[in-house]
Design an enzyme around this catalytic site. Structure first.
Site, PDB file in Angstrom:
ATOM      1  N   ARG A 109       0.815  -1.224   0.000  1.00 62.53           N
ATOM      2  CA  ARG A 109       0.000   0.000   0.000  1.00 62.53           C
ATOM      3  C   ARG A 109       0.847   1.271   0.000  1.00 62.53           C
ATOM      4  O   ARG A 109       0.897   1.964  -1.010  1.00 62.53           O
ATOM      5  CB  ARG A 109      -0.976   0.016   1.184  1.00 62.53           C
ATOM      6  CG  ARG A 109      -1.963  -1.122   1.179  1.00 62.53           C
ATOM      7  CD  ARG A 109      -3.071  -0.897   2.157  1.00 62.53           C
ATOM      8  NE  ARG A 109      -2.619  -0.779   3.529  1.00 62.53           N
ATOM      9  CZ  ARG A 109      -3.415  -0.538   4.547  1.00 62.53           C
ATOM     10  NH1 ARG A 109      -4.719  -0.374   4.344  1.00 62.53           N
ATOM     11  NH2 ARG A 109      -2.950  -0.460   5.766  1.00 62.53           N
ATOM     12  N   ASP A 110       1.515   1.604   1.081  1.00 62.39           N
ATOM     13  CA  ASP A 110       2.272   2.857   1.168  1.00 62.39           C
ATOM     14  C   ASP A 110       3.713   2.629   0.725  1.00 62.39           C
ATOM     15  O   ASP A 110       4.664   2.792   1.491  1.00 62.39           O
ATOM     16  CB  ASP A 110       2.212   3.388   2.594  1.00 62.39           C
ATOM     17  CG  ASP A 110       2.791   4.793   2.712  1.00 62.39           C
ATOM     18  OD1 ASP A 110       2.903   5.478   1.675  1.00 62.39           O
ATOM     19  OD2 ASP A 110       3.142   5.198   3.831  1.00 62.39           O
TER      20      ASP A 110
END
Length: 378
Positions: free
Chosen positions: A213-214
């Site tokens: 995700r990040d």
């Protein structure tokens, strides 16, 4: 890489050392032995010197440390299970000890919950993250899910306190974001060696059902002084998949690295494809020295990302341009998967032999990567 797990000198009890926190200039050789307190005297803990005065709270009235059993950790590998000893009272959100078990804490490295630490016996340096007792098993779950990989950081030891858990990782020698800012941009020969390690780490995560995700440059750190070996760190905000469906609904990530489908979608999107887009931003930034999409105004930045239009300098090789464009495709279904990146010709050229090969000096340009203050999440 050698694989080892450190064991504390004494598993039955841990004394909270009554010492002043060490400064960042402390030598590697330290002596933290101190006479045992009288039985009738309460132990005192001294607070670490934090960067932000606002992080200070009123002094806690520390009581004598007592032994406490850690929460059960079913399903965790032995190295991920916390040791059953307590360092003394610790606030749920504020670290207030200077020593725990065989480790001495130095200065914080990122915010107030990550510290440099030194093992007093081996004098080796580690990075320690402090998690709340309530959430630590959830946060380290991605590490337990993944099989060992040379390019993913590993937990060296877990020490539990009364309210916090201290997770120790191998030390690092800086992150890729800072490295690219210093170098302006990387020559393709070096970028091949470094990016290949990044892609291998992400492919390993996807293979075992972990979506990052990040994902961004700062998540990759060097573990050698020569800055040739990278590992992926900070998996705490990853998402664990159950089955083959990688659909996500949350909009989590850094603005400069977020994919257009996350900005456009009102429903779910492919988490793995979003990671590949972020990898494309990583590679572009390494080769060019700036983000493919950037603007001082977030609304303007997101508008550029939604359009998916960017320029690739003519100075890049044809193969490098091809790989960047294979990842920064607006339609998620048209992007290569992380495992497929490893077979791209640019990563399999004849010069790509070993990541530990010393490289020739690189040429720098006047292009720059934004500072950390511009590299923030939503």
């Amino acid at each position: 890489m050698s694989r080892f797990f450190l064991e504390p000198e004494n598993r039955s009890t841990v004394r909270a050392a009554e010492r002043t926190p060490l400064s960042s200039t402390a030598k590697m050789s330290v002596n933290i032995s101190s006479p045992a307190p009288a039985p009738t005297r309460p132990l005192r803990l001294k607070r670490l010197e934090l960067d932000d005065p606002q992080d200070y709270t009123e002094a806690l009235k520390c009581k004598r440390p007592r032994l406490s059993l850690p929460p059960s950790s079913p399903g965790l590998a032995p190295c991920l299970r916390p040791l059953s000893h307590s360092p003394g009272p610790v606030g749920s959100n504020h670290h207030c000890v200077s020593c725990i078990g065989p480790y001495v804490f130095l200065e914080p490295t990122e915010g107030t919950e990550t510290y440099r630490a030194i093992h007093r016996v081996t004098e080796q340096e580690y990075t320690c993250k402090v998690f709340s007792m309530r959430r630590y098993q959830e946060l380290i779950a991605p590490y337990a899910r993944l099989l060992p990989h040379d390019n993913i950081c590993r937990i060296a030891e877990v020490v539990t306190g009364e309210r916090s858990v201290y997770v120790f990782f191998q030390r690092n020698y800086g992150d890729m974001h800072s490295y690219v800012r210093t170098c302006k941009r990387l020559q393709e020969e070096e970028a091949v060696r470094l990016f290949g390690q990044m892609a291998a780490a992400v492919a390993h995560c996807h293979e075992h059902g972990v979506v990052l995700r990040d994902l961004k440059l700062r998540k990759f750190v060097f573990v050698d002084k020569q800055r040739t070996k990278l590992v992926l760190q900070n998996l705490e905000d990853s998402c664990l998949l159950h089955g083959d469906d990688d659909s996500l609904t949350d909009k989590h990530g850094c603005p400069a690295y977020v994919g257009p489908e996350i900005l456009n979608s009102l429903h779910s999107y492919s988490g793995k494809a979003a990671d590949v887009w972020s990898l494309g931003v990583v590679l572009y930034t390494m080769l060019v020295g700036r983000y493919p999409f950037q603007d001082v105004e977030p609304a303007a930045l997101f508008s550029k990302i939604r359009r998916g239009a960017f320029t690739v300098p003519e100075s890049l090789s044809v193969q490098a341009k091809s790989l960047v464009c294979c990842m920064l495709r607006k339609a998620p279904s048209e992007r290569l998967e992380a495992s497929e990146l490893l077979f791209h010709p640019w990563l399999n050229c004849s010069n790509n032999t070993t990541p530990n090969t010393h490289l020739n000096p690189r040429n720098c340009t006047d292009q720059v990567v934004p500072s950390y203050t511009e590299d923030t999440g939503f």
